[in-house]
Design an enzyme around this catalytic site. Sequence first.
Site, PDB file in Angstrom:
ATOM      1  CG  ASP A  99      -2.955   4.016  -3.829  1.00 38.37           C
ATOM      2  OD1 ASP A  99      -3.893   3.228  -4.046  1.00 38.37           O
ATOM      3  OD2 ASP A  99      -3.001   4.887  -2.947  1.00 38.37           O
ATOM      4  CD  GLU A 100      -5.490  -0.787  -1.956  1.00 37.58           C
ATOM      5  OE1 GLU A 100      -5.290  -1.620  -1.049  1.00 37.58           O
ATOM      6  OE2 GLU A 100      -6.456   0.003  -1.960  1.00 37.58           O
ATOM      7  CG  ASP A 142      -2.011   1.022   1.171  1.00 39.25           C
ATOM      8  OD1 ASP A 142      -2.116   1.705   0.148  1.00 39.25           O
ATOM      9  OD2 ASP A 142      -2.756   1.146   2.153  1.00 39.25           O
TER      10      ASP A 142
END
Length: 413
Positions: free
Chosen positions: A110-111, A14
């Site tokens: 973004d993860e 993350d």
Amino acid sequence: MKQQSGPRVILHVDMNSFYASVEMAFEPELRGKPLAIAGNVEERKGIVVTCSYEARARGVKTTMPLWQAKRHCPELIVRKPNFDRYRKASRAMFDLLREFTDLVEPVSIDEGYMDLTEYLKEGNPLQVAKTIQQRLLEELLLPSSIGIAPNKFLAKMASNMKKPLGITVLRKRELHETLWPLPAGEMHGVGGKTAEKLLTIGVKTIKDLAEADPISLKQLLGINGERLKKRANGIDSREVNPDSINDFKSIGNSTTLSKDSSDVRVLYDTLNRLSQSVSMRMKRKEVLGTKIFITIRYSDRSTFTRSRTVNNPLGEKEELYTHAKEIFDRHWTGEPVRLLGVTCQDLVPKGDAYKQLDLFSFQEDAKKEPLYKTIEDIQKKFGESVIKRGMKAVRLEDDKTSGTSFNKDFLRE
């Protein structure tokens, strides 16, 4: 690569304050300073999309109006979103993760999850996570937090425990110490409304949820109650699927009227019902769309598809219906219609979608959310026809055909 059925090593990576971190990577002088990413910077009416940890420490929060953020932090530095830049950084991040294993599942910009079971063999998961975190920081200048666990749910929970730049190992045998004391509302998959419902049956903590009566949970939350109870006990059999991001590229519904119709009331009501169905499916998938299609099939079976691209990703029924109706009004010839369809394309995860709102529209959207949720809950319980929003309902007693996906419908033709 096939994933083994035994014990697994799953990582959830993350990125920390991703948009702000990317801006800092491009402008090193921003590092260590309170930074916010927001729209309408010049008018001070924008909404904070994300902010650095330095800004958070001064009371700035995501979705906060820019003027309020400036009141909390007068020295706040504000930048407009640069999504081309963020997409490039995201691709570089996932390319780096794939150097360790091809079992990488992006879940947002973004993860993502990684299955390192085969990669590690006799290796040390913690050391590999440290290497990944260090490389992301040194090569891309992007900080991250990483959770290590035997399944996706626990890895996700672990990555949230230490931010920024944290690495957390979460084992099933540690649940009673690390996870169960937490409030149920802090569990991944339990939103605010669900947490409120759980309180009505005495479920306050994750431990309460793990030990709750399954019948009561199912009555309260349906099939999701059973799923949440399993997760609270550390049970999650989902595999890391690299192809899941391509599972669906569009969501649509079409319906064939039982008799051809040129009655505009019937046609509008059909578009309205289709828009409602598509909207609810999009919400279950937690996606928004930027391209709307409608399909018109006439009594002679000639079929026409017309589309419109919108500036801001959307998913609410009213928005879909408004655009679908306008496209229909522009292109309908007036001839009797046999089939109508509504579909949304160019889907993006809800968390990635950005809408440049001024303060007024943000407040209006926020005020509508509880109403939308209440109507959806009633429709799920009593049927979609019990409440119609924004138009007079027309009874289609002779139309018993349920909606179908476009793909299935055209295959039949």
